[in-house]
Design an enzyme around this catalytic site. Structure first.
Site, PDB file in Angstrom:
ATOM      1  N   CYS A  75      -6.868 101.411 -18.410  1.00 38.93           N
ATOM      2  CA  CYS A  75      -7.308 100.465 -19.448  1.00 38.93           C
ATOM      3  C   CYS A  75      -6.668  99.096 -19.240  1.00 38.93           C
ATOM      4  O   CYS A  75      -5.470  98.913 -19.478  1.00 38.93           O
ATOM      5  CB  CYS A  75      -6.936 101.037 -20.822  1.00 38.93           C
ATOM      6  N   CYS A  93      -5.042  97.473 -22.258  1.00 38.03           N
ATOM      7  CA  CYS A  93      -3.763  98.128 -22.544  1.00 38.03           C
ATOM      8  C   CYS A  93      -2.637  97.461 -21.761  1.00 38.03           C
ATOM      9  O   CYS A  93      -1.534  97.257 -22.283  1.00 38.03           O
ATOM     10  CB  CYS A  93      -3.820  99.608 -22.181  1.00 38.03           C
TER      11      CYS A  93
END
Length: 226
Positions: free
Chosen positions: A152, A155
Site C-alpha cells: 500500500c 500507507c
C-alpha cells in the site's frame, strides 16, 4: 559575499563550497521536514541573515553526507563554526533544538541539559491477531493502531507521520502497526476495508478512526490525547 535570509538547499557536491563562505553554519540533515521545522529554519535564516547560514541537505539523495557526520537519526542538525569545526549536534530535532543550538553556536549559550529518559513507547510496535488483546485492548494508555499493508503506497506515505507521533508523544499514546494481510481477524473485526486506516483505542474500545494518508486529519484525531 551575498546575504542569505532563507535556508540554502545543497548537496554532496556543493556543501564544501557553502561551508567555505566563512560564516557559522546550521546544517540540517533530513528526509522529510514537517511544517514546524520548516518554519523554524525559515525564521532562523531571516533573523540571523548575514551572521549565519542555514543549510539543508536531503540525506535520501545525499547519503554520503549522513555518513560523514556519523549517521545521526534524521532530522538531525550539526552546527559548524566559521573556521569549519563542528561545535554541536543533535538528532530527531524539533524547533526548540534549532533555536538552542543556534544560540550555542553564535553566543556560546549553554545547551539545555539532557532530560531524564521518559517512560513510554517511542517507536511504533507491531501488533498481531495474537497479541492485539494484550497490547491494545488491555493497554492503560490510548493506542493508535495503523492498519496497513506492505503493498500500500499511501500507507508508506503516512508512515513517517505515524513514527513521528510515537517519537513525540510515546509517553501519552502507544502507537501500533497491524499488517492486514497477515492479521485478517482483527482487520475484519474492526471492519477495515480500505487502508491506511488509523483507529484510536481508549479503554479497550475504538474511540475514533480515519481512513487515508492525511497527516492533518491524523494529528487532529490525536490532539485531545497529547
Amino acid at each position: 559575499m551575498p546575504v542569505f535570509n532563507t535556508p540554502i538547499t545543497t548537496n554532496e557536491d556543493n556543501l564544501k563550497k557553502v561551508l567555505a563562505q566563512g560564516l557559522p553554519t546550521l546544517l540540517v540533515l533530513h528526509r522529510d521536514l514537517d511544517k514546524p521545522l520548516q518554519d523554524a529554519l525559515e525564521k532562523s535564516a531571516k533573523k540571523h541573515a548575514g551572521n549565519l547560514l542555514v543549510v539543508r541537505v536531503d540525506v535520501e539523495e545525499n547519503p554520503g553526507i549522513l555518513v560523514k557526520y556519523g549517521e545521526p537519526a534524521p532530522p538531525a542538525l550539526v552546527t559548524i563554526t566559521a573556521d569549519n569545526h563542528v561545535k554541536s549536534d543533535a538528532v530527531t530535532i524539533r524547533p526548540k533544538d534549532v533555536r538552542n543550538h543556534i544560540a550555542h553556536l553564535l553566543d556560546d549559550k549553554p545547551l539545555p541539559a539532557s532530560k531524564a529518559k521518559r517512560e513510554g513507547y517511542f517507536e511504533p510496535i507491531t501488533v498481531t491477531d495474537q497479541n492485539f488483546r494484550k497490547e491494545v485492548l488491555k493497554s492503560k494508555m490510548p493506542v493508535l493502531v495503523d492498519f496497513w499493508a506492505t503493498w500500500c503506497q499511501p500507507c508508506h506515505m503516512i508512515a513517517p507521520h505515524i513514527k513521528e507521533i510515537a517519537r513525540d508523544h510515546g509517553d501519552k499514546i502507544k502507537v501500533a502497526k497491524l499488517d492486514v494481510d497477515r492479521n485478517q481477524v482483527m482487520a475484519g473485526r474492526y471492519n477495515v476495508r480500505s487502508i491506511p486506516t488509523m483507529i484510536l483505542f481508549e479503554g479497550g474500545q475504538p474511540a475514533q478512526r480515519i481512513t487515508g494518508a492525511d497527516p492533518s486529519s491524523l494529528r487532529a484525531m490525536i490532539k485531545h490525547y497529547v
